[in-house]
Design a protein around this motif. Structure first.
Motif, short mmCIF file in Angstrom:
data_model
loop_
_atom_site.label_atom_id
_atom_site.label_comp_id
_atom_site.label_asym_id
_atom_site.label_seq_id
_atom_site.Cartn_x
_atom_site.Cartn_y
_atom_site.Cartn_z
N PHE A 66 0.86 -1.19 0.00
CA PHE A 66 0.00 0.00 0.00
C PHE A 66 0.90 1.24 0.00
N GLN A 67 0.88 1.94 -1.12
CA GLN A 67 1.75 3.09 -1.33
C GLN A 67 0.98 4.39 -1.22
N ARG A 68 1.49 5.31 -0.39
CA ARG A 68 0.87 6.63 -0.31
C ARG A 68 1.44 7.55 -1.40
N SER A 69 2.75 7.51 -1.56
CA SER A 69 3.36 8.31 -2.63
C SER A 69 4.57 7.55 -3.18
N ALA A 70 4.82 7.72 -4.47
CA ALA A 70 5.95 7.04 -5.10
C ALA A 70 7.26 7.67 -4.63
N GLN A 71 8.32 6.89 -4.70
CA GLN A 71 9.64 7.36 -4.25
C GLN A 71 10.59 7.45 -5.44
N TRP A 72 11.46 8.46 -5.41
CA TRP A 72 12.51 8.51 -6.41
C TRP A 72 13.57 7.48 -6.05
N ILE A 73 13.92 6.67 -7.04
CA ILE A 73 14.86 5.57 -6.81
C ILE A 73 16.07 5.77 -7.72
N ARG A 74 17.22 5.71 -7.11
CA ARG A 74 18.47 5.93 -7.84
C ARG A 74 19.16 4.59 -8.08
N LYS A 75 19.48 4.33 -9.31
CA LYS A 75 20.19 3.09 -9.64
C LYS A 75 21.68 3.29 -9.38
N ILE A 76 22.27 2.41 -8.59
CA ILE A 76 23.69 2.48 -8.26
C ILE A 76 24.40 1.28 -8.89
N PRO A 77 25.10 1.49 -10.01
CA PRO A 77 25.86 0.38 -10.59
C PRO A 77 26.83 -0.21 -9.57
N ARG A 78 26.91 -1.51 -9.51
CA ARG A 78 27.81 -2.25 -8.62
C ARG A 78 27.33 -2.20 -7.17
N TYR A 79 26.06 -1.87 -6.97
CA TYR A 79 25.51 -1.75 -5.62
C TYR A 79 25.73 -3.01 -4.79
N SER A 80 25.53 -4.17 -5.38
CA SER A 80 25.61 -5.43 -4.63
C SER A 80 26.97 -6.10 -4.76
N GLU A 81 27.91 -5.43 -5.38
CA GLU A 81 29.21 -6.05 -5.65
C GLU A 81 30.02 -6.24 -4.37
N ALA A 82 30.65 -7.40 -4.26
CA ALA A 82 31.51 -7.67 -3.11
C ALA A 82 32.87 -6.99 -3.31
N ILE A 83 33.50 -6.63 -2.19
CA ILE A 83 34.85 -6.08 -2.24
C ILE A 83 35.83 -7.25 -2.29
N SER A 84 36.73 -7.22 -3.23
CA SER A 84 37.66 -8.34 -3.41
C SER A 84 38.63 -8.42 -2.23
N ASP A 85 39.17 -9.60 -2.03
CA ASP A 85 40.18 -9.79 -0.98
C ASP A 85 41.40 -8.91 -1.24
N GLY A 86 41.75 -8.79 -2.52
CA GLY A 86 42.90 -7.96 -2.86
C GLY A 86 42.70 -6.50 -2.50
N HIS A 87 41.49 -5.99 -2.78
CA HIS A 87 41.22 -4.59 -2.46
C HIS A 87 41.22 -4.38 -0.95
N ASN A 88 40.62 -5.32 -0.22
CA ASN A 88 40.63 -5.21 1.24
C ASN A 88 42.05 -5.27 1.79
N TRP A 89 42.90 -6.05 1.15
CA TRP A 89 44.30 -6.13 1.60
C TRP A 89 44.97 -4.76 1.46
N LEU A 90 44.68 -4.06 0.39
CA LEU A 90 45.24 -2.72 0.21
C LEU A 90 44.76 -1.78 1.31
N PHE A 91 43.46 -1.85 1.64
CA PHE A 91 42.93 -1.00 2.70
C PHE A 91 43.65 -1.23 4.02
N MET A 92 43.97 -2.48 4.29
CA MET A 92 44.51 -2.84 5.60
C MET A 92 46.02 -2.68 5.68
#
Length: 657
Positions: A355-381
């Motif tokens: 049940f919707q009272r008003s529609a919402q603006w929705i922004r598409k985020i490319p790579r939204y669900s993408e996992a961070i690779s082990d290699g990238h996390n290694w750089l962070f750490m």
């Protein structure tokens, strides 16, 4: 002599250890070549070139040969628009330098002028000089809080009480700990984490990129995704509390029911109730509300809501044992929580009516669900400066840059946008919507908002359009007439029979700290002072007539255009801790913001908002108070708020010695 610091409070000793670490001879950085080479394949090259400059001080890294291309995507292309030749060259140099026996840091703090140049180079656009001091602090190049070891300041026991152990409360506790202030935290729930502890509905997660939804002062954390779910965020907050030994300061299952200011004692007398209905009373010099704006569920006033024969609950109160498999459900509301719940459960329920009272603006985020690779996390750490510069890019792309597109053009005549840039964003999101729903034209009108983009909180598309397109999912836009024992009746008289009703109907945003039963000078209740559900506060922190009372994420201090709640809590905790430290140095017992100062500040807020999208005629949003004021969010760039909260402006307050 470390032994001479043995009797310092924990916070002071922590600062000493950190400063000692910085003053030690620059340690070698040498990283294992094989692991480094693999990790560098995942590196964001705009960040890597900043690392190379810090390590070498060589300005060749700031030449046009290595200049990154501007990229406004939240998760940008790691190759930064560079040619394959330059990509390989950067990685090769990074491998050679970081695995060398002689690798040392050449530039720790670049200073404001060079910092501006580095930021502008990194993101491919000019960055105003006012961002330099803020980002130097946020990236750890300059100290965050005053070094209390330089001052001989005495502290009485239990000087401060923080109400709430969510992210604001933990940030505040870390800051008080750092200045050597004793404090307690009362948390009404059985665990810390605030909204991330109590919201357990399916799909619950952050809509801010993790690397900006983090603190500069906390230990690096290995995020699994760029946008993580609640369990990881809760774990991050708990890990930070453990890092700074804050857990012993928290009293759980204890809810503040009243706090009264005593003018004679210049103290707050606080009463709290435990889960065993015991009453605890304490007196503190400083009272800090860290309950935020989204803590009390708003239950809609729908006729017959108490008659429903099945399960009915607010999304924040999702039962841990609730089984939705192969059942008929109704969801009331299409805000942020519904946007996360629906895609998560749609394939498992028999039928779902939204049940919707008003529609919402929705922004598409490319790579939204993408996992961070082990290699990238290694750089962070492991790679120095990498995490700091990556966090900067996220703070920049998800921060102030959008605000300029939200100014109302006085000559603009379209009702569903406010200026030419806002219209361009509207067309982009409508095009994405129409593409996603091309096979379901009946849903396009239902899902297209009739108000300007960003006029309400922008939501992120994590599969919403796919979910509402399913055969077992129905989007009802007729409005609700009543709830019966069997289900929900819309305004056309059609009844949807269901097994359970989920209320995704938001929160009592205007309540904030007034729900704590706060009574200030002359017996004035904060709830009464904020009459007509119209909260206001100087800097979003101070309310006239309530001495030594500080509010975190209070009126007009949250962001409606991006940014990060953790950035704001870090900014405000810095300000409050600095205020308290300054009062101690001055020998002042209490401060109370002058009424005319608060009123002048509120007037400036209102005048600024009149020029922005949230004051657009006919726009109904929870950002507005009962009087129609935009009370929740700031009208100014986050950097301006940061600068305004750098120090205590003592002339704005009435002081008691």
């Amino acid at each position: 002599n470390i032994q001479s610091y043995a009797n310092l409070p924990a916070g002071r000793f922590l600062i000493f250890k950190l400063s000692l670490r910085k003053e030690m001879a620059n340690p070698e950085i040498k990283l294992p070549a094989d692991t480094l080479e693999q990790a560098l394949r995942h590196a964001d090259l705009r960040v890597l070139v900043m690392v190379l400059f810090h390590l070498t001080g060589d300005k060749k890294w700031l030449s046009d040969d290595y200049r990154p291309k501007r990229d406004v995507a939240i998760i940008s292309d790691e190759n930064a628009g560079l040619s394959e030749e330059k990509q390989a060259e950067l990685r090769a140099h990074a491998l050679e330098i970081l695995s060398s026996e002689n690798c040392r840091v050449c530039i720790n703090d670049p200073g404001n002028e060079l910092m501006q140049e580095l930021m502008s180079f990194c993101i491919g656009e000019n960055v105003d000089s006012k961002y330099a001091p803020m980002m130097r602090e946020m990236m750890g190049f300059t100290p965050r809080l005053p070094n209390v070891a330089e001052h001989n300041v005495s502290h009485d026991a239990a000087q401060a009480l923080i109400v709430g152990a969510g992210q604001s409360g933990i940030a505040m506790a870390q800051a008080l700990n750092a200045i050597g202030m004793d404090f307690k935290i009362f948390e009404r729930n059985s665990e810390l984490g605030g909204t991330w502890a109590v919201n357990k509905y399916p799909g619950c997660g952050v809509d801010t990129p993790n690397h900006s939804y983090s603190w500069s002062f906390a230990r690096p954390y290995e995020w699994s995704n760029y946008f993580s779910k609640r369990s990881e965020i809760k774990e991050y907050i708990a890990a930070t509390a453990g890092e700074f030994d804050l857990l012993p300061k928290i009293t759980f299952n204890t809810e503040v029911i009243s706090a009264c200011w005593d003018e004679t004692e210049q103290m707050w007398f606080v009463r709290a109730q435990t889960d065993g209905n015991q009453i605890e009373e304490i007196a503190v010099r400083f009272l800090i509300s860290a309950v935020g704006q989204l803590n009390s569920p708003s239950i809609p006033d729908i006729m017959g809501i108490d008659k429903f024969g099945g399960e009915i609950f607010h999304s924040q109160q999702w039962p841990e044992d609730f089984n939705y498999q192969s059942r008929k459900l109704a969801i009331i509301g299409t805000g942020a929580s519904a946007m996360q719940i629906v895609p998560e459960i749609a394939s498992d329920v028999e039928q779902l009516m939204i049940f919707q009272r008003s529609a919402q603006w929705i922004r598409k985020i490319p790579r939204y669900s993408e996992a961070i690779s082990d290699g990238h996390n290694w750089l962070f750490m492991n790679v120095p400066f990498y995490r700091a510069w990556y966090r900067f890019t996220m703070l920049w792309r998800y921060g102030d840059t959008l605000l300029k597109y939200l100014e109302r053009d006085p000559d603009w005549t379209k009702a569903d946008s406010v200026n030419i840039h806002n219209e361009r964003h509207r067309k982009q999101m409508v095009a994405e919507l129409e593409k996603a729903l091309a096979n379901h034209p009946d849903l396009i009108d239902k899902c297209t908002p009739n108000y300007p983009p960003y006029g309400k909180r922008i939501l992120l598309d994590n599969g919403w359009y796919d979910a509402v397109s399913r055969r077992n999912v129905h989007l009802n836009t007729e409005g609700i007439s009543e709830i019966t024992e069997r289900g929900v009746v819309d305004k056309r008289g059609t009844q949807f029979c269901c097994d359970a009703i989920i209320l995704c109907t938001g929160f009592k945003v205007t309540e904030m700290a007034s729900g704590l039963g706060v009574v200030g000078r002359n017996g004035v209740r904060l709830r009464d002072q904020w009459h007509q559900r119209d909260p206001s506060a100087y800097l979003g922190v101070h309310v006239a007539g309530f001495p030594n009372f500080f509010i975190m994420l209070g009126p007009n201090s949250s962001s409606g255009f991006g940014g990060s709640a953790l950035f704001l809590s870090e900014t405000q905790s810095h300000y409050i801790a600095t205020c308290i430290h300054d009062l101690k140095l001055r020998g002042i017992k209490s401060i109370d913001v002058k009424k005319e100062v608060e009123e002048r500040y509120t007037k400036k807020v209102d005048e600024a908002h009149e020029k922005l999208i949230w004051s657009h005629p006919g726009l109904d949003t929870y950002y507005k108070s009962g009087r129609g004021r935009v009370f929740s969010i700031t009208p100014w760039p986050l950097v301006d708020y940061w600068h305004s909260t750098r120090k205590l402006e003592i002339n704005c307050f009435d002081c008691q010695g």
